[in-house]
Write a protein that holds these residues in place. Structure first.
Motif, PDB file in Angstrom:
ATOM      1  N   GLY A 109      22.264   4.462  12.877  1.00 34.68           N
ATOM      2  CA  GLY A 109      21.610   3.445  12.059  1.00 34.68           C
ATOM      3  C   GLY A 109      20.855   2.416  12.896  1.00 34.68           C
ATOM      4  O   GLY A 109      20.886   2.428  14.125  1.00 34.68           O
ATOM      5  N   ILE A 110      20.195   1.542  12.216  1.00 32.29           N
ATOM      6  CA  ILE A 110      19.501   0.447  12.899  1.00 32.29           C
ATOM      7  C   ILE A 110      19.919  -0.882  12.279  1.00 32.29           C
ATOM      8  O   ILE A 110      20.326  -0.953  11.117  1.00 32.29           O
ATOM      9  CB  ILE A 110      17.967   0.591  12.804  1.00 32.29           C
ATOM     10  CG1 ILE A 110      17.551   0.954  11.387  1.00 32.29           C
ATOM     11  CG2 ILE A 110      17.467   1.591  13.805  1.00 32.29           C
ATOM     12  CD1 ILE A 110      16.056   1.020  11.218  1.00 32.29           C
ATOM     13  N   TYR A 111      19.778  -1.892  13.080  1.00 32.98           N
ATOM     14  CA  TYR A 111      20.230  -3.221  12.673  1.00 32.98           C
ATOM     15  C   TYR A 111      19.015  -4.087  12.386  1.00 32.98           C
ATOM     16  O   TYR A 111      18.168  -4.275  13.236  1.00 32.98           O
ATOM     17  CB  TYR A 111      21.065  -3.802  13.816  1.00 32.98           C
ATOM     18  CG  TYR A 111      21.749  -5.098  13.511  1.00 32.98           C
ATOM     19  CD1 TYR A 111      21.441  -6.243  14.206  1.00 32.98           C
ATOM     20  CD2 TYR A 111      22.751  -5.162  12.531  1.00 32.98           C
ATOM     21  CE1 TYR A 111      22.088  -7.431  13.943  1.00 32.98           C
ATOM     22  CE2 TYR A 111      23.389  -6.349  12.266  1.00 32.98           C
ATOM     23  CZ  TYR A 111      23.070  -7.475  12.974  1.00 32.98           C
ATOM     24  OH  TYR A 111      23.707  -8.654  12.715  1.00 32.98           O
ATOM     25  N   ASN A 112      18.926  -4.586  11.199  1.00 30.50           N
ATOM     26  CA  ASN A 112      17.786  -5.438  10.839  1.00 30.50           C
ATOM     27  C   ASN A 112      18.058  -6.865  11.217  1.00 30.50           C
ATOM     28  O   ASN A 112      18.952  -7.499  10.693  1.00 30.50           O
ATOM     29  CB  ASN A 112      17.557  -5.377   9.331  1.00 30.50           C
ATOM     30  CG  ASN A 112      16.923  -4.094   8.911  1.00 30.50           C
ATOM     31  OD1 ASN A 112      15.938  -3.673   9.494  1.00 30.50           O
ATOM     32  ND2 ASN A 112      17.499  -3.455   7.919  1.00 30.50           N
ATOM     33  N   VAL A 113      17.240  -7.349  12.117  1.00 30.70           N
ATOM     34  CA  VAL A 113      17.465  -8.733  12.535  1.00 30.70           C
ATOM     35  C   VAL A 113      16.695  -9.714  11.669  1.00 30.70           C
ATOM     36  O   VAL A 113      17.152 -10.783  11.334  1.00 30.70           O
ATOM     37  CB  VAL A 113      17.065  -8.918  14.010  1.00 30.70           C
ATOM     38  CG1 VAL A 113      17.348 -10.328  14.468  1.00 30.70           C
ATOM     39  CG2 VAL A 113      17.824  -7.927  14.866  1.00 30.70           C
ATOM     40  N   LYS A 114      15.491  -9.335  11.326  1.00 32.08           N
ATOM     41  CA  LYS A 114      14.738 -10.285  10.507  1.00 32.08           C
ATOM     42  C   LYS A 114      14.200  -9.603   9.261  1.00 32.08           C
ATOM     43  O   LYS A 114      14.387  -8.430   9.053  1.00 32.08           O
ATOM     44  CB  LYS A 114      13.598 -10.889  11.313  1.00 32.08           C
ATOM     45  CG  LYS A 114      13.056 -10.000  12.373  1.00 32.08           C
ATOM     46  CD  LYS A 114      12.022 -10.704  13.211  1.00 32.08           C
ATOM     47  CE  LYS A 114      11.451  -9.710  14.214  1.00 32.08           C
ATOM     48  NZ  LYS A 114      10.331 -10.206  14.933  1.00 32.08           N
TER      49      LYS A 114
END
Lengths: 533, 238
Positions: free
Chosen positions: B209-214
């Motif tokens: 997965g990926i982590y959404n920072v903004k």
């Protein structure tokens, strides 16, 4: 139905019934007497609820599940609403207005808005007579006031305000909508109403076109100041408008650029309170008067003269201390020596960065040489903001606005405008084309000019004290609009109006042309210059 | 849900005339109590128009005083419609709209003033002038419970117990099925769902997965595009 012989002549008695459990709800459709609505003349009608308010009322619907949704979003939103006490009003379909379309597509349209408070204190009943003679009474469920809906295009509230201000000047009312359409076109919106234009046809070329174009610019100029900060401009005002309320500190404008639309001040009473003013030795008060006079004067000019309009706009700016300092200076001084003019032009136009020293010196000489003379301050497109050095020069001891900060904001604003202009019909919805055109040269200047130069936007803010400024900006505008010979250009900048001698005009024009480096074309054996944007 | 319907214009074409009558509230209430066919009274039209309420409907509910009752006689005050055009349209339960007619006469129904009417009115005024909020004396003190967000049963599991690392495949399966339901997850919620220690879970997440920072979905995890198979409005198998 029983008839009574009764005391009075022919009294008839009818039974009144109030039927229960009717599935139909009775409503009143009220029309204005002035609209002269005749129901029996309707051949066909369609009616539906106007649900356009739903999306305003309804909250953003995020997908619940699947793509785009967040786990627990709903609960979180609800908790957040409760925490802040946000109470959302329900969207009730029952209370929404009706849209009534009569006689198909070409017929009339009405909007029926519910009238509140009808059933609060008293009930209305509809008495209809039945075939058996008895009366049946039905309670009225709702009362809707129907008004006709205009199918033609109308002005928005802002535009209407504008036009109201110009009502004494505008003779040709057809042009109002025409201008609006042209403006929209420039912004890239689709203009599909050509057919509907009453009267005046849209012409791009020729004298009329020229007039229109000028109008256009004027309109745009006008709009820009109204619409959005384009504070650069304040081009908004047409000479017709001596809108003092538009006069805001350049600095303020620049800073408010983003909120411009919302934050337009109407009164300029407190505008200049905090600003420090450079004072010419004894001319401070006269300055103010003169500036005020100028705008008034400007109003009298016939519409359609570019320069005049530009200058008028600027004069309307007036009262701008910092920003205006320069103009005021010029105004009060009035007479501009050629030297002054040139220097000022250099200063204003196009980002030739004059050092503050220059301006300083100039300022002093200016005060010495200038005499009170009425003149419209040149258009200060973006230039105004630059408060800067020129001001300080003539008014010693006035720290006034920190030119640095202003110019940086100005620069930002200018570059923004430029960017906005770049993409065709770009996002810079606020700046009408004309303004953009003006801005462009100005925005080019911020870079080189830096802090020292007062105006990032050279353009209009030419100091010359006449109606017409021989600036690079003006020349550029002419050349963009249509190819011109040198003779034509000279004609535009008549010596009487620019205050320069013919020799000087020629010199300055030559310099400007060198700078602009326009393209050449031979028309009718004459060399024409033109620029393409 | 928009009712887009053709309006039935028969009433307008026939130019059916109706009366619009303003009726006092108490009378409307009495009319609502009519029985049978709904007969409420008689309308007498001569030089004057007046309405007589049926006897049985004069009794007002809630008022025991026998002398207070609704008056029987109600003269109508006739008014002209003026220039205004008032049409009557009906909306049926099946969302059909019909134009019933046009108002030709407006009238106001007024009660004939009588003793009983005055008493009735006085009672009404008294009732409406009573304040809606009263102060009462309480016999015993009120216990207020302060609202608590984290109830015992609500406590986040990850605060309380240790979790054991399950097999990676199993965790992956759990994650995929979770991401089928929603696209974005908070790390806390994922820990809750999978009941795995945070570090372990994060490692697995970093893989898939990926982590959404903004952006709008801040600080949330979502599956990598290659693992996603979202159909518009549908759940798919991973």
């Amino acid at each position: 139905m029983t008839s009574l012989g009764g005391s009075s002549a022919s009294t008839t008695e009818y039974t009144v019934r109030v039927p229960k459990n009717t599935s139909k709800k009775y409503n009143i459709m009220a029309f204005n007497s002035g609209d002269k609505v005749n129901c029996s003349a309707w051949t066909q009608a369609r009616m539906e609820r106007d649900l356009s308010a739903r999306r305003i009322y309804g909250e953003e619907e995020l997908p619940e599940g699947g793509a785009g949704s967040e786990f627990g979003k709903k609960q979180r939103e609800e908790a957040r609403r409760k925490k802040y006490g946000i109470v959302t009003r329900e969207f009730k379909v029952e209370d929404q207005p009706w849209i009534l379309k009569v006689n198909g597509k070409a017929g009339k349209r009405f909007k029926g808005i519910k009238k509140g408070g009808v059933t609060e204190n008293a009930s209305y009943y509809i008495f209809t007579q039945c075939p058996d003679g008895a009366f049946e009474a039905f309670p009225v469920h709702g009362w809707y006031n129907f008004t006709p809906v205009a199918k033609h295009r109308t002005l928005t509230a802002e535009e209407a305000e504008e036009e109201w201000g110009r009502r004494n000047k505008v003779v040709n009312h057809f042009s109002i909508m025409l201008q609006r359409r042209l403006r929209e076109q420039e912004r890239g919106e689709e203009d599909d109403d050509d057919a509907d234009k009453p009267g005046k046809k849209k012409k791009k070329g020729g004298g009329k076109g020229g007039d229109l174009r000028i109008h256009d610019l004027d309109e745009d100029l006008e709009m820009s100041s109204d619409d959005s900060d384009n504070s650069m401009g304040d081009d908004g005002e047409n000479k017709a408008k001596a809108k003092k309320d538009k006069a805001k500190g350049k600095a303020k404008k620049k800073k408010q650029k983003s909120n411009e639309k919302d934050a337009l001040e109407d009164s300029d009473d407190g505008d200049y309170e905090g600003l420090e003013v450079d004072y010419m030795s004894d001319e401070s008060s006269s300055e103010e008067e003169l500036t005020k006079e100028k705008p008034n004067k400007q109003e009298e000019h016939p519409k359609g003269i570019d320069e005049a309009s530009e200058s008028e706009e600027e004069s309307e700016e007036e009262n701008q201390n910092e920003e205006e300092a320069k103009e005021e200076e010029e105004e009060e001084e009035g007479k501009k020596t050629p030297v002054q003019v040139e220097k000022k032009k250099k200063k204003d136009s196009s980002g030739e960065s004059e050092t503050s020293d220059d301006s300083d010196i100039e300022g002093e000489t200016a005060s010495a040489l200038f005499m009170a003379k009425k003149r419209t301050p040149p258009k200060r497109a973006a230039g105004r903001g630059s408060a800067g050095s020129s001001r300080t020069s003539s008014r010693p001891g006035t720290p006034s606005i920190d030119s640095g900060s202003t110019s940086s904001t100005l620069r930002a604003a200018a570059s923004k405008l430029e960017q906005g202009k770049r993409p065709p019909q770009g996002p810079s919805a606020d700046s009408p084309a004309a303004k953009r055109l003006k801005m462009e040269p100005s925005s080019q200047s911020p870079g080189p000019s830096g802090k020292s130069t007062p105006q990032p936007s050279s353009g209009k803010s030419t100091p010359s004290s006449s109606d017409v400024q021989l600036t690079e900006e003006a020349v550029r505008r002419y050349l963009i609009r249509k190819p011109m010979t040198t003779k034509d250009l000279l004609k535009k900048f008549q010596t009487k109006r620019t205050g320069l001698s013919s020799e000087q005009t020629v010199n300055v024009l030559a310099q400007i042309l060198k700078r602009l480096n326009p393209e050449r074309k031979n028309i009718n054996d004459k060399m024409h210059f033109y620029l393409t944007e | 849900m928009s009712e887009k319907s053709d309006v039935d214009l028969t009433g307008a074409k026939l130019n059916t005339g109706v009366w619009l009558v303003k009726v006092p509230k108490y009378l409307a209430q009495q009319w609502a109590k009519a029985t049978g066919r709904g007969e409420v009274g008689k309308l007498r039209i001569s030089k004057y128009v007046s309405f007589t309420l049926n006897e049985e409907l004069t009794i007002i509910e809630g008022i025991e005083d026998k002398t207070v009752s609704a008056p029987r006689d109600h003269p109508f005050t006739m008014q002209s419609v003026g220039g205004q055009m008032l049409a009557v349209f009906t909306e049926s339960s099946s969302d059909k709209i019909a134009l019933e007619g046009v108002v030709v006469q407006r009238a106001e129904c007024r009660p004939a003033v009588s003793e009983s009417y005055m008493k009735l009115k006085r009672l009404q005024i008294e009732e409406s002038s009573k304040p809606s909020r009263l102060s009462q004396q309480l016999s015993k003190p009120v216990t207020n419970y302060k609202p608590v967000a984290n109830h015992e049963y609500n406590q986040h599991v990850h605060k309380i117990c240790k979790r054991a690392r399950a097999d990676k495949q199993q965790v992956l399966e759990m994650l995929f099925s979770a991401f089928e339901k929603h696209q974005y997850y908070n790390i806390k919620d994922l820990v809750d769902i999978t009941k795995q220690p945070v570090i372990y879970l994060k490692e697995i997440l970093r893989d898939i997965g990926i982590y959404n920072v903004k952006g709008t979905h801040k600080n949330t995890w979502e599956l990598k595009p290659e693992y996603r198979h979202y159909q518009p409005g549908e759940k798919t198998d991973e």
